[in-house]
Design a protein around this motif. Structure first.
Motif, PDB file in Angstrom:
ATOM      1  N   VAL A 240       0.959  -1.120  -0.001  1.00 26.29           N
ATOM      2  CA  VAL A 240      -0.130  -0.162  -0.028  1.00 26.29           C
ATOM      3  C   VAL A 240       0.864   1.218  -0.168  1.00 26.29           C
ATOM      4  O   VAL A 240       1.663   1.386   0.650  1.00 26.29           O
ATOM      5  CB  VAL A 240      -1.136   0.041   1.207  1.00 26.29           C
ATOM      6  N   ASP A 245      -5.457   3.536  -0.494  1.00 28.42           N
ATOM      7  CA  ASP A 245      -4.907   1.948  -0.834  1.00 28.42           C
ATOM      8  C   ASP A 245      -5.493   0.746   0.162  1.00 28.42           C
ATOM      9  O   ASP A 245      -5.826  -0.059  -0.284  1.00 28.42           O
ATOM     10  CB  ASP A 245      -3.567   1.956  -0.998  1.00 28.42           C
ATOM     11  N   SER A 249      -8.166  -2.170  -0.566  1.00 32.39           N
ATOM     12  CA  SER A 249      -7.525  -3.470  -0.694  1.00 32.39           C
ATOM     13  C   SER A 249      -8.399  -4.340   0.458  1.00 32.39           C
ATOM     14  O   SER A 249      -8.753  -5.451   0.185  1.00 32.39           O
ATOM     15  CB  SER A 249      -6.194  -3.728  -0.167  1.00 32.39           C
TER      16      SER A 249
END
Length: 262
Positions: A240, A245, A249
């Motif tokens: 990340v 991010d 994820s």
């Protein structure tokens, strides 16, 4: 009168300084620090009986799963590290040998370094709150967010603390949690605008995460290769670069979406 030396005798004589050097090194302290996997702490739960994250003045949601920040244990700045321990550390997956200056760049005594690390952690906690609220587009106002990780020092819990705050306040934004019931571990500093920074020691932290039941490990993208190189079986490494991010994820893991890898 000169005496001609045979080849074996010449080699034996040449070896004497080398043997003397190794003999001296065996007893001389070396400028290295030895590290091993440290404790982990679930930021959604308690540490030493105290909630890690406490939010008052606004409603929160129940969480499931775990978000475990990770640490390493390292020999102190004044420890005598000998050649035998260094060699042993080079050949063990659960040990790391690092230049002492890279672990203790500020120098100073053990007590001074402890104070410095605790100050780093306090600053990291404050920034983690800012990063989480900025991500959610919320202001503190009458809300109060407190973080307590006891005597754990250093800035590397920032990412996981921000994720913990987001999970308690908003979850995945659709009524569910961020973990999907998993034990997720990770490491990384955080800035107020959500940038994830490198931390060091990630190979030891993956070991700690796996030991404590994690199936997913969030790592700063710049340290992805290092984490993957020593990855324990069954631990998924997810790189990340930002807080966004990381949240994305974790959501993708639950929905079957695309999750980055090293």
């Amino acid at each position: 009168m000169l005496t001609r030396l045979t080849r074996p005798r010449v080699l034996a004589l040449c070896a004497l300084p080398v043997l003397a050097l190794f003999g001296t090194a065996a007893f001389a302290p070396l400028p290295f620090t030895l590290a091993r996997p440290g404790v982990t702490a679930d930021v959604l739960g308690k540490d030493d009986g105290r909630p890690v994250i406490t939010i008052t003045g606004t409603s929160t949601r129940p969480t499931d799963g775990q978000l475990r920040m990770t640490t390493i244990l390292a020999t102190g700045p004044e420890a005598d590290v000998r050649v035998g321990a260094v060699i042993d550390g080079w050949f063990r997956a659960d040990r790391a040998v690092m230049p002492r200056d890279s672990v203790y760049p500020t120098g100073g005594s053990v007590r001074e370094i402890e104070r410095h690390n605790l100050a780093d952690m306090k600053e990291s906690q404050d920034v983690a709150v800012d990063a989480a609220l900025n991500y959610l587009g919320r202001e503190q106002g009458s809300m109060r967010v407190e973080v307590d990780l006891g005597d754990i020092g250093g800035p590397s819990a920032g990412l996981l603390l921000s994720l913990g705050i987001i999970d308690k306040l908003d979850g995945d934004g659709s009524g569910g949690g961020l973990t999907g019931g998993r034990t997720v571990a990770g490491t990384g500093t955080i800035s107020a605008d959500g940038e994830v920074g490198t931390v060091g020691g990630v190979s030891m932290k993956t070991q700690a995460a796996h030991r404590d039941g994690a199936s997913v490990f969030l790592v700063p993208k710049a340290e992805c290769a290092q984490a993957e190189a020593e990855r324990p079986d069954g631990l998924r490494i997810v790189p990340v670069s930002t807080l966004e991010d990381a949240v994305g994820s974790l959501k993708a893991l639950q929905t079957g979406g695309t999750v980055p890898s090293c």
